[in-house]
Design a protein around this motif. Structure first.
Motif, PDB file in Angstrom:
ATOM      1  N   GLU A  52      -2.164   1.604  81.550  1.00  0.00           N
ATOM      2  CA  GLU A  52      -3.571   2.034  81.538  1.00  0.00           C
ATOM      3  C   GLU A  52      -3.841   2.834  82.806  1.00  0.00           C
ATOM      4  OE1 GLU A  52      -6.737   3.115  81.104  1.00  0.00           O
ATOM      5  OE2 GLU A  52      -6.979   1.427  79.700  1.00  0.00           O
ATOM      6  N   ASP A  53      -4.360   4.063  82.645  1.00  0.00           N
ATOM      7  CA  ASP A  53      -4.550   4.925  83.818  1.00  0.00           C
ATOM      8  C   ASP A  53      -5.882   4.697  84.520  1.00  0.00           C
ATOM      9  OD1 ASP A  53      -5.565   6.092  81.360  1.00  0.00           O
ATOM     10  OD2 ASP A  53      -6.185   7.781  82.618  1.00  0.00           O
ATOM     11  N   GLU A  54      -6.870   4.122  83.813  1.00  0.00           N
ATOM     12  CA  GLU A  54      -8.169   3.907  84.479  1.00  0.00           C
ATOM     13  C   GLU A  54      -8.056   2.651  85.333  1.00  0.00           C
ATOM     14  OE1 GLU A  54     -11.419   4.206  81.404  1.00  0.00           O
ATOM     15  OE2 GLU A  54      -9.704   5.026  80.329  1.00  0.00           O
ATOM     16  N   ASP A  71      -2.615   2.049  76.502  1.00  0.00           N
ATOM     17  CA  ASP A  71      -3.741   2.962  76.333  1.00  0.00           C
ATOM     18  C   ASP A  71      -3.226   4.249  75.690  1.00  0.00           C
ATOM     19  OD1 ASP A  71      -6.344   3.922  76.588  1.00  0.00           O
ATOM     20  OD2 ASP A  71      -5.916   4.827  78.541  1.00  0.00           O
ATOM     21  N   LYS A 124     -11.918   0.971  72.490  1.00  0.00           N
ATOM     22  CA  LYS A 124     -12.635   0.885  73.771  1.00  0.00           C
ATOM     23  C   LYS A 124     -14.089   1.295  73.582  1.00  0.00           C
ATOM     24  CE  LYS A 124      -9.269   1.904  77.346  1.00  0.00           C
ATOM     25  NZ  LYS A 124      -8.812   2.986  78.234  1.00  0.00           N
ATOM     26  N   MET A 150      -4.960   7.266  75.598  1.00  0.00           N
ATOM     27  CA  MET A 150      -5.304   8.421  76.419  1.00  0.00           C
ATOM     28  C   MET A 150      -4.752   8.265  77.831  1.00  0.00           C
ATOM     29  SD  MET A 150      -7.104  10.653  74.672  1.00  0.00           S
ATOM     30  CE  MET A 150      -8.191  11.519  75.812  1.00  0.00           C
TER      31      MET A 150
HETATM   32 CA    CA Z   1      -7.014   6.306  79.551  1.00  0.00          CA
END
Ligand code: CA
Length: 227
Positions: free
Chosen positions: A7-9, A51, A101, A53
């Protein structure tokens, strides 16, 4: 249980990591698709939260690459709201489930539990004799609807007797198979007798029909009929 979260966030990643750790999982966090793919292909995880995205290599590419490597680790995809095509593509690419999400943590946790259960089916080993039921997977014993609280040793003893129901089991067999002591010794005989007595108290004393019988000079038998 080892879970990989890709997950990048940072905020979402940290919240998921902390929530899952609080539930007793070991959690590794990766913030890019490349890092996640590297970890997933070089280490063993019980489940991957992925994730869709992600900058660079996105979640669907990571998933497809893992499945091409014949990695069968369950994957739970996190997709954006309304991105129906992502979900379809995700399931096509080999995802096991998806969550839209923003999601509530308890829902993520419930989906993870369901996937982990699916991955590891309980062996359906249930032994029955009379009104007695022994569930080896859950190490639970019921007699006529009442749960019997047995110690680990009492359970192993009962399970062994039930596997041999209707046959006389000698103290030598119990020493070897339940106590894992191949040589018979008098002190162990006493230990076995004490455990059999305690088991009998829990198993038979509250009920009219007796199941655990002593065969004098030979051993014990679990049977609906008195030998
Ligand atoms: Ca993302």
């Amino acid at each position: 249980m080892q879970i990989l979260v890709i997950e990048d966030e940072p905020k979402v990643g940290r919240a998921v990591q902390e929530g899952l750790r609080a539930e007793g999982y070991e959690v590794t966090l990766a913030s890019t698709g490349e890092e996640g793919f590297f970890l997933a292909s070089s280490r063993v995880f019980d489940l991957i939260v992925l994730d869709v995205m992600l900058p660079g290599r996105d979640g669907l590419e990571v998933l497809a690459a893992l499945r091409r490597q014949r990695k069968t680790t369950p994957v739970l995809l996190l997709t954006a709201r309304d991105a129906v095509e992502d979900r379809v593509a995700g399931l096509d690419a080999g995802a096991d489930d998806y969550l839209v999400k923003p999601f509530a943590f308890p829902e993520l946790s419930a989906r993870i539990r369901a996937l982990l259960r699916r991955g590891k089916p309980e062996p359906a080993t249930s032994l029955k004799i009379g009104g007695l039921e022994i569930d080896s997977g859950n190490r639970a014993v019921m007699r006529e609807g009442t749960r019997l609280e047995l110690t680990a040793r009492e359970f192993e003893l009962l399970e062994f007797l039930a596997r041999n129901q209707g046959r006389v089991v000698s103290r030598e067999m119990l020493a070897r198979e339940v106590w894992k002591e191949p040589g018979r010794a008098t002190p162990l005989d006493n230990v076995i007798d004490v455990h059999v007595a305690r088991l009998r108290k829990k198993l038979d004393d509250p009920f009219d029909a007796k199941l655990l019988h002593t065969v004098r000079g030979v051993g014990f038998i679990l049977s609906e009929e008195t030998p």
